[in-house]
Write a protein that holds these residues in place. Sequence first.
Motif, PDB file in Angstrom:
ATOM      1  N   LYS A 145      -0.701  17.097  14.618  1.00  0.00           N
ATOM      2  CA  LYS A 145      -0.721  18.303  13.754  1.00  0.00           C
ATOM      3  C   LYS A 145      -0.158  17.951  12.247  1.00  0.00           C
ATOM      4  N   VAL A 146       0.874  17.496  12.012  1.00  0.00           N
ATOM      5  CA  VAL A 146       1.504  16.987  10.900  1.00  0.00           C
ATOM      6  C   VAL A 146       0.557  16.033  10.112  1.00  0.00           C
ATOM      7  N   VAL A 162       0.998  -1.325  -0.004  1.00  0.00           N
ATOM      8  CA  VAL A 162       0.100  -0.009   0.117  1.00  0.00           C
ATOM      9  C   VAL A 162       0.888   1.161   0.051  1.00  0.00           C
ATOM     10  N   PRO A 163       0.803   1.989  -1.162  1.00  0.00           N
ATOM     11  CA  PRO A 163       1.507   3.218  -0.856  1.00  0.00           C
ATOM     12  C   PRO A 163       1.507   4.088   0.158  1.00  0.00           C
ATOM     13  N   GLN A 164       2.627   4.539   0.646  1.00  0.00           N
ATOM     14  CA  GLN A 164       2.614   5.562   2.086  1.00  0.00           C
ATOM     15  C   GLN A 164       2.133   7.098   1.421  1.00  0.00           C
ATOM     16  N   ILE A 165       1.729   7.737   2.377  1.00  0.00           N
ATOM     17  CA  ILE A 165       1.335   8.984   2.054  1.00  0.00           C
ATOM     18  C   ILE A 165       2.395   9.817   2.149  1.00  0.00           C
ATOM     19  N   PRO A 166       2.599  10.650   1.041  1.00  0.00           N
ATOM     20  CA  PRO A 166       4.165  11.556   1.043  1.00  0.00           C
ATOM     21  C   PRO A 166       4.217  12.227   2.306  1.00  0.00           C
ATOM     22  N   GLY A 167       5.366  12.304   2.977  1.00  0.00           N
ATOM     23  CA  GLY A 167       5.504  13.061   4.340  1.00  0.00           C
ATOM     24  C   GLY A 167       5.355  12.227   5.823  1.00  0.00           C
ATOM     25  N   MET A 168       4.727  11.138   5.520  1.00  0.00           N
ATOM     26  CA  MET A 168       4.351  10.243   6.701  1.00  0.00           C
ATOM     27  C   MET A 168       5.634  10.017   7.532  1.00  0.00           C
ATOM     28  N   GLU A 169       6.711  10.058   6.871  1.00  0.00           N
ATOM     29  CA  GLU A 169       7.982   9.575   7.560  1.00  0.00           C
ATOM     30  C   GLU A 169       8.164  10.928   8.822  1.00  0.00           C
ATOM     31  N   ARG A 170       7.596  12.020   8.468  1.00  0.00           N
ATOM     32  CA  ARG A 170       7.721  13.214   9.473  1.00  0.00           C
ATOM     33  C   ARG A 170       6.984  12.741  10.760  1.00  0.00           C
ATOM     34  N   VAL A 171       5.864  12.221  10.664  1.00  0.00           N
ATOM     35  CA  VAL A 171       4.963  11.886  11.575  1.00  0.00           C
ATOM     36  C   VAL A 171       5.868  10.726  12.425  1.00  0.00           C
TER      37      VAL A 171
END
Length: 94
Positions: A73-74, A50-59
């Motif tokens: 928030k992120v 399942v493709p990850q949401i871009p930017g989720m690594e920041r979370v």
Amino acid sequence: MEFVLLSAVLVLVALLSLSSPSGKIVSVERRLARLEQKVDLLLSHLGVEVPQIPGMERVHELIRQGKKIEAIKVYRQLTGEGLKEAKDAVERMS
């Protein structure tokens, strides 16, 4: 095939959550969590990523740093989810 199975499960979950009275929300949330685990196992077994949401690594990074509020928030910014949904998601990731 996998997409059809996943879509059917998600439709079922949506219908269950719409038809349940507010007093049974906790029960529905538990059932939803179990269904999500089963879908994850099925996808893993089938080798479907399942493709990850871009930017989720920041979370994930914020969670590792113990900054749950910032992570929420992120997460909300990335997904458009409400506060409760984002909080629950971040807590599941923890």
